[in-house]
Design a protein around this motif. Structure first.
Motif, PDB file in Angstrom:
ATOM      1  N   ASP A 153      21.407 -37.314-125.787  1.00  0.00           N
ATOM      2  CA  ASP A 153      20.783 -36.052-126.190  1.00  0.00           C
ATOM      3  C   ASP A 153      20.084 -35.376-125.013  1.00  0.00           C
ATOM      4  O   ASP A 153      20.125 -34.150-124.867  1.00  0.00           O
ATOM      5  N   LEU A 154      19.428 -36.181-124.188  1.00  0.00           N
ATOM      6  CA  LEU A 154      18.682 -35.655-123.041  1.00  0.00           C
ATOM      7  C   LEU A 154      19.580 -35.433-121.820  1.00  0.00           C
ATOM      8  O   LEU A 154      19.100 -34.973-120.781  1.00  0.00           O
ATOM      9  N   LYS A 155      20.860 -35.793-121.953  1.00  0.00           N
ATOM     10  CA  LYS A 155      21.824 -35.690-120.846  1.00  0.00           C
ATOM     11  C   LYS A 155      21.394 -36.538-119.645  1.00  0.00           C
ATOM     12  O   LYS A 155      21.732 -36.217-118.493  1.00  0.00           O
ATOM     13  N   LEU A 156      20.680 -37.633-119.895  1.00  0.00           N
ATOM     14  CA  LEU A 156      20.219 -38.495-118.810  1.00  0.00           C
ATOM     15  C   LEU A 156      21.380 -39.060-118.014  1.00  0.00           C
ATOM     16  O   LEU A 156      21.335 -39.114-116.774  1.00  0.00           O
ATOM     17  N   PHE A 157      22.409 -39.492-118.712  1.00  0.00           N
ATOM     18  CA  PHE A 157      23.533 -40.146-118.037  1.00  0.00           C
ATOM     19  C   PHE A 157      24.307 -39.136-117.180  1.00  0.00           C
ATOM     20  O   PHE A 157      24.745 -39.455-116.079  1.00  0.00           O
ATOM     21  N   ARG A 158      24.457 -37.917-117.688  1.00  0.00           N
ATOM     22  CA  ARG A 158      25.135 -36.877-116.910  1.00  0.00           C
ATOM     23  C   ARG A 158      24.350 -36.563-115.629  1.00  0.00           C
ATOM     24  O   ARG A 158      24.925 -36.438-114.549  1.00  0.00           O
ATOM     25  N   HIS A 159      23.034 -36.408-115.786  1.00  0.00           N
ATOM     26  CA  HIS A 159      22.211 -36.058-114.629  1.00  0.00           C
ATOM     27  C   HIS A 159      22.259 -37.151-113.564  1.00  0.00           C
ATOM     28  O   HIS A 159      22.404 -36.867-112.365  1.00  0.00           O
ATOM     29  N   LEU A 160      22.147 -38.403-113.985  1.00  0.00           N
ATOM     30  CA  LEU A 160      22.175 -39.503-113.026  1.00  0.00           C
ATOM     31  C   LEU A 160      23.557 -39.654-112.398  1.00  0.00           C
ATOM     32  O   LEU A 160      23.674 -39.936-111.200  1.00  0.00           O
TER      33      LEU A 160
ATOM     34  N   ALA B 147      31.189 -38.718-126.471  1.00  0.00           N
ATOM     35  CA  ALA B 147      31.694 -38.494-127.835  1.00  0.00           C
ATOM     36  C   ALA B 147      31.701 -39.788-128.632  1.00  0.00           C
ATOM     37  O   ALA B 147      31.398 -39.791-129.841  1.00  0.00           O
ATOM     38  N   MET B 148      32.029 -40.908-127.968  1.00  0.00           N
ATOM     39  CA  MET B 148      32.009 -42.196-128.649  1.00  0.00           C
ATOM     40  C   MET B 148      30.603 -42.529-129.137  1.00  0.00           C
ATOM     41  O   MET B 148      30.409 -43.003-130.263  1.00  0.00           O
ATOM     42  N   VAL B 149      29.605 -42.281-128.289  1.00  0.00           N
ATOM     43  CA  VAL B 149      28.216 -42.547-128.678  1.00  0.00           C
ATOM     44  C   VAL B 149      27.849 -41.758-129.931  1.00  0.00           C
ATOM     45  O   VAL B 149      27.292 -42.302-130.889  1.00  0.00           O
ATOM     46  N   TYR B 150      28.179 -40.461-129.933  1.00  0.00           N
ATOM     47  CA  TYR B 150      27.830 -39.633-131.092  1.00  0.00           C
ATOM     48  C   TYR B 150      28.604 -40.041-132.343  1.00  0.00           C
ATOM     49  O   TYR B 150      28.052 -40.077-133.450  1.00  0.00           O
ATOM     50  N   HIS B 151      29.879 -40.358-132.162  1.00  0.00           N
ATOM     51  CA  HIS B 151      30.676 -40.768-133.320  1.00  0.00           C
ATOM     52  C   HIS B 151      30.142 -42.072-133.917  1.00  0.00           C
ATOM     53  O   HIS B 151      29.971 -42.177-135.146  1.00  0.00           O
ATOM     54  N   ILE B 152      29.859 -43.035-133.073  1.00  0.00           N
ATOM     55  CA  ILE B 152      29.379 -44.323-133.578  1.00  0.00           C
ATOM     56  C   ILE B 152      28.009 -44.177-134.227  1.00  0.00           C
ATOM     57  O   ILE B 152      27.756 -44.712-135.320  1.00  0.00           O
ATOM     58  N   PHE B 153      27.105 -43.441-133.570  1.00  0.00           N
ATOM     59  CA  PHE B 153      25.750 -43.327-134.118  1.00  0.00           C
ATOM     60  C   PHE B 153      25.708 -42.474-135.386  1.00  0.00           C
ATOM     61  O   PHE B 153      25.097 -42.847-136.383  1.00  0.00           O
ATOM     62  N   ASP B 154      26.375 -41.325-135.351  1.00  0.00           N
ATOM     63  CA  ASP B 154      26.259 -40.365-136.450  1.00  0.00           C
ATOM     64  C   ASP B 154      27.123 -40.714-137.654  1.00  0.00           C
ATOM     65  O   ASP B 154      26.735 -40.454-138.796  1.00  0.00           O
TER      66      ASP B 154
END
Length: 386
Positions: A59-66, A126-133
């Motif tokens: 959500d915070l785009k932490l992984f993209r930024h890093l 997308a996998m993260v969102y699909h699995i969590f949501d």
């Protein structure tokens, strides 16, 4: 200890996919053996927190930024970029580093590792969102669902933990269509698994594909390959790259929500089709179903196969691209997929015996099983008319 770790790294570097899984299993077995009861319980307690915190990071785009920054970023820098408070980020980043999702390089300073780059990729996100949501609520609902239903196996697409979790009477797929955000995440996940690997070493398909002339098909010529339930056509695209002579002879079929808004795909005819209805293309050489039948209970699978069987010629074949579970010693990824299919869709991963039984129910026979990824039991189950 360093010498042991070095030996393991060397073994892993030289191992194939099966060897890597064997190394991973051995390490997990050793970890279980040396854990105390307290360690075991705390690890279970951590399992839900991992997914939720990774979702927060997405959500915070932490992984993209890093992942897109050369070098490291401090907590203060990430707070400025994301708008989150430094106090919150300090705790979240420290936890993510402790579970090796990101790398800690100094006090309140972090950089990307392999896991970070995986999660920063749009498909991983997308996998993260699909699995969590979508999936995680079904997992939460699973114990109560089975208690309420007498601990019986699931054989319905509309009476699963998914319906209980999402407070709906719709099947999972119908619910997805009505929730475009979740449907789009699923489609991105499916694209992540696109591959032409299944053709490697598959002599039946390779020999037939190479017989097709490299000229435009005649109007009366039957299609060579029909991708039934093929989503956005990623498999047809991969196949066309490997066998350019097949372009113009490839057909993509899926529900209107999946194909009607697709941009044109060179050499691929896209058409809306519900595989629970009569198959409109008669006599194709190959009808291909990738990760379709594991979504459905046996009764629905039999209907899908029967609709294709009725359209087949004597030399037509159905190619089912799915897992074929071993009778014993199945890897956790295969068994996890089986439970996942069950609680969300009423589906299952199947053994050889179960595939033969399913084929028989549609007046078909298993002619061949071509296993192309041994580590995950991923195979092509070839069905022929009886």
């Amino acid at each position: 200890m360093e010498s042991i770790v070095s030996q393991i790294r060397t073994m892993a570097k030289n191992a194939d996919d099966v060897g890597l899984l064997e190394i991973q299993k051995a390490l997990r077995d050793i970890q279980t053996e040396i854990q105390t009861p307290k360690d075991i319980l705390i690890e279970f307690a951590n399992s839900n927190l991992i997914l939720a915190t990774v979702r927060l990071g997405a959500d915070l785009k932490l992984f993209r930024h890093l992942a897109t920054h050369n070098g490291s970023l401090t907590v203060s820098q990430l707070a400025d970029i994301t708008g989150a408070s430094s106090q919150l980020l300090e705790r979240v980043l420290r936890y993510l580093a402790s579970i090796n999702v990101i790398k800690e390089v100094g006090f309140n300073e972090y950089q990307a590792n392999t896991t970070t780059h995986t999660l920063a990729d749009p498909k991983g996100e997308a996998m993260v969102y699909h699995i969590f949501d979508t999936h995680a609520p079904s997992v939460q609902a699973m114990p109560d669902f089975f208690a309420e239903n007498g601990y019986r196996d699931i054989d319905s697409i509309t009476n699963t933990p998914f319906q209980k979790a999402h407070n709906t009477t719709l099947s999972s797929f119908d619910w997805m269509v009505q929730n475009p955000k979740h449907f789009e995440s699923l489609q991105k996940v499916m694209v992540a698994f696109e591959s032409a690997e299944w053709t490697a070493g598959f002599d039946l398909f390779d020999s037939e594909a190479k017989k097709v002339p490299s000229v435009s098909p005649q109007p009366s010529e039957r299609p060579f390959f029909v991708d039934v339930g093929g989503g956005h056509g990623h498999q047809c695209v991969q196949l066309g790259k490997k066998y350019p002579n097949l372009l113009g002879r490839l057909v993509l079929q899926d529900l209107p929500a999946a194909v009607n808004q697709l941009p044109p795909i060179e050499g691929v005819k896209a058409e809306a089709h519900d595989f629970f209805e009569k198959q409109p293309i008669a006599g194709a050489k190959f009808y291909y179903l990738r990760r379709v039948l594991h979504d459905w209970p046996d009764r629905e699978c039999s209907t899908i196969l029967q609709n294709i069987s009725d359209a087949m010629s004597s030399d037509s074949r159905i190619l089912i691209d799915e897992v074929v579970l071993p009778d014993t010693g199945a890897h956790w990824q295969g068994t996890m997929a089986d439970i996942t299919m069950m609680i969300n869709l009423g589906g299952k991963e199947r053994t050889v015996h179960q595939w033969k039984s399913l084929a028989d129910s549609a007046c078909l026979r298993v002619e061949e099983i071509h296993t192309y990824i041994s580590s995950s039991y991923t195979s092509i189950v070839v069905l022929a008319p009886k």
